[in-house]
Write a protein that holds these residues in place. Structure first.
Motif, PDB file in Angstrom:
ATOM      1  N   ARG A   1       0.833  -1.206   0.000  1.00 53.32           N
ATOM      2  CA  ARG A   1       0.000   0.000   0.000  1.00 53.32           C
ATOM      3  C   ARG A   1       0.871   1.261   0.000  1.00 53.32           C
ATOM      4  O   ARG A   1       0.603   2.210  -0.731  1.00 53.32           O
ATOM      5  N   LEU A   2       1.940   1.257   0.788  1.00 53.83           N
ATOM      6  CA  LEU A   2       2.836   2.413   0.817  1.00 53.83           C
ATOM      7  C   LEU A   2       3.572   2.597  -0.500  1.00 53.83           C
ATOM      8  O   LEU A   2       3.791   3.736  -0.946  1.00 53.83           O
ATOM      9  N   GLU A   3       3.951   1.487  -1.147  1.00 56.40           N
ATOM     10  CA  GLU A   3       4.592   1.589  -2.457  1.00 56.40           C
ATOM     11  C   GLU A   3       3.647   2.198  -3.487  1.00 56.40           C
ATOM     12  O   GLU A   3       4.056   3.003  -4.329  1.00 56.40           O
ATOM     13  N   GLU A   4       2.371   1.851  -3.417  1.00 54.87           N
ATOM     14  CA  GLU A   4       1.385   2.428  -4.326  1.00 54.87           C
ATOM     15  C   GLU A   4       1.227   3.918  -4.068  1.00 54.87           C
ATOM     16  O   GLU A   4       1.106   4.714  -5.011  1.00 54.87           O
ATOM     17  N   GLU A   5       1.230   4.314  -2.798  1.00 52.06           N
ATOM     18  CA  GLU A   5       1.133   5.734  -2.470  1.00 52.06           C
ATOM     19  C   GLU A   5       2.338   6.497  -2.995  1.00 52.06           C
ATOM     20  O   GLU A   5       2.194   7.605  -3.536  1.00 52.06           O
ATOM     21  N   VAL A   6       3.527   5.927  -2.838  1.00 50.30           N
ATOM     22  CA  VAL A   6       4.740   6.581  -3.339  1.00 50.30           C
ATOM     23  C   VAL A   6       4.663   6.729  -4.857  1.00 50.30           C
ATOM     24  O   VAL A   6       5.010   7.783  -5.418  1.00 50.30           O
ATOM     25  N   LYS A   7       4.185   5.700  -5.524  1.00 55.50           N
ATOM     26  CA  LYS A   7       4.053   5.735  -6.982  1.00 55.50           C
ATOM     27  C   LYS A   7       3.076   6.830  -7.398  1.00 55.50           C
ATOM     28  O   LYS A   7       3.344   7.593  -8.347  1.00 55.50           O
ATOM     29  N   MET A   8       1.947   6.933  -6.694  1.00 51.34           N
ATOM     30  CA  MET A   8       0.971   7.976  -7.001  1.00 51.34           C
ATOM     31  C   MET A   8       1.558   9.359  -6.756  1.00 51.34           C
ATOM     32  O   MET A   8       1.354  10.287  -7.547  1.00 51.34           O
ATOM     33  N   LEU A   9       2.296   9.524  -5.670  1.00 50.26           N
ATOM     34  CA  LEU A   9       2.908  10.825  -5.371  1.00 50.26           C
ATOM     35  C   LEU A   9       3.958  11.198  -6.404  1.00 50.26           C
ATOM     36  O   LEU A   9       4.071  12.370  -6.802  1.00 50.26           O
ATOM     37  N   LYS A  10       4.718  10.238  -6.890  1.00 53.84           N
ATOM     38  CA  LYS A  10       5.716  10.502  -7.930  1.00 53.84           C
ATOM     39  C   LYS A  10       5.034  10.938  -9.230  1.00 53.84           C
ATOM     40  O   LYS A  10       5.513  11.824  -9.936  1.00 53.84           O
ATOM     41  N   GLU A  11       3.899  10.310  -9.550  1.00 51.76           N
ATOM     42  CA  GLU A  11       3.163  10.688 -10.741  1.00 51.76           C
ATOM     43  C   GLU A  11       2.597  12.104 -10.616  1.00 51.76           C
ATOM     44  O   GLU A  11       2.588  12.864 -11.576  1.00 51.76           O
ATOM     45  N   LYS A  12       2.139  12.474  -9.409  1.00 56.45           N
ATOM     46  CA  LYS A  12       1.635  13.826  -9.200  1.00 56.45           C
ATOM     47  C   LYS A  12       2.747  14.847  -9.330  1.00 56.45           C
ATOM     48  O   LYS A  12       2.543  15.939  -9.851  1.00 56.45           O
ATOM     49  N   VAL A  13       3.943  14.516  -8.860  1.00 53.20           N
ATOM     50  CA  VAL A  13       5.086  15.436  -8.963  1.00 53.20           C
ATOM     51  C   VAL A  13       5.470  15.628 -10.425  1.00 53.20           C
ATOM     52  O   VAL A  13       5.814  16.728 -10.853  1.00 53.20           O
ATOM     53  N   LYS A  14       5.397  14.575 -11.236  1.00 49.95           N
ATOM     54  CA  LYS A  14       5.738  14.673 -12.654  1.00 49.95           C
ATOM     55  C   LYS A  14       4.758  15.587 -13.394  1.00 49.95           C
ATOM     56  O   LYS A  14       5.121  16.270 -14.333  1.00 49.95           O
TER      57      LYS A  14
END
Length: 79
Positions: A64-77
């Motif tokens: 779940r935390l890895e998915e959150e990190v992935k979503m946050l990275k996509e938002k930063v991009k």
């Protein structure tokens, strides 16, 4: 469940000691040993299941935390 396993193991030890000190028949000794071994097996199985459940919880939390990190990275991009 763990408490009941502990109680069964204690009763098995008590039954074994009772058969030793009161010079019971061989059948009683064998029954008390089997009772003690079965309760010990139940105790080990329960504690193993508890550890497995904890590990499964950690694995799920990591995913779940890895998915959150992935979503946050996509938002930063996007910005």
């Amino acid at each position: 469940m763990l408490v009941w396993c502990g109680v069964l193991f204690f009763l098995g030890i008590a039954a074994f000691l009772d058969s030793l000190f009161t010079f019971g028949e061989i059948f009683r000794k064998i029954n008390s040993v089997f009772f003690m071994l079965v309760s010990l097996g139940l105790l080990i199985r329960t504690s193993t299941k508890m550890k497995t459940k904890t590990i499964e919880g950690y694995v799920e939390k990591i995913k779940r935390l890895e998915e959150e990190v992935k979503m946050l990275k996509e938002k930063v991009k996007v910005f």
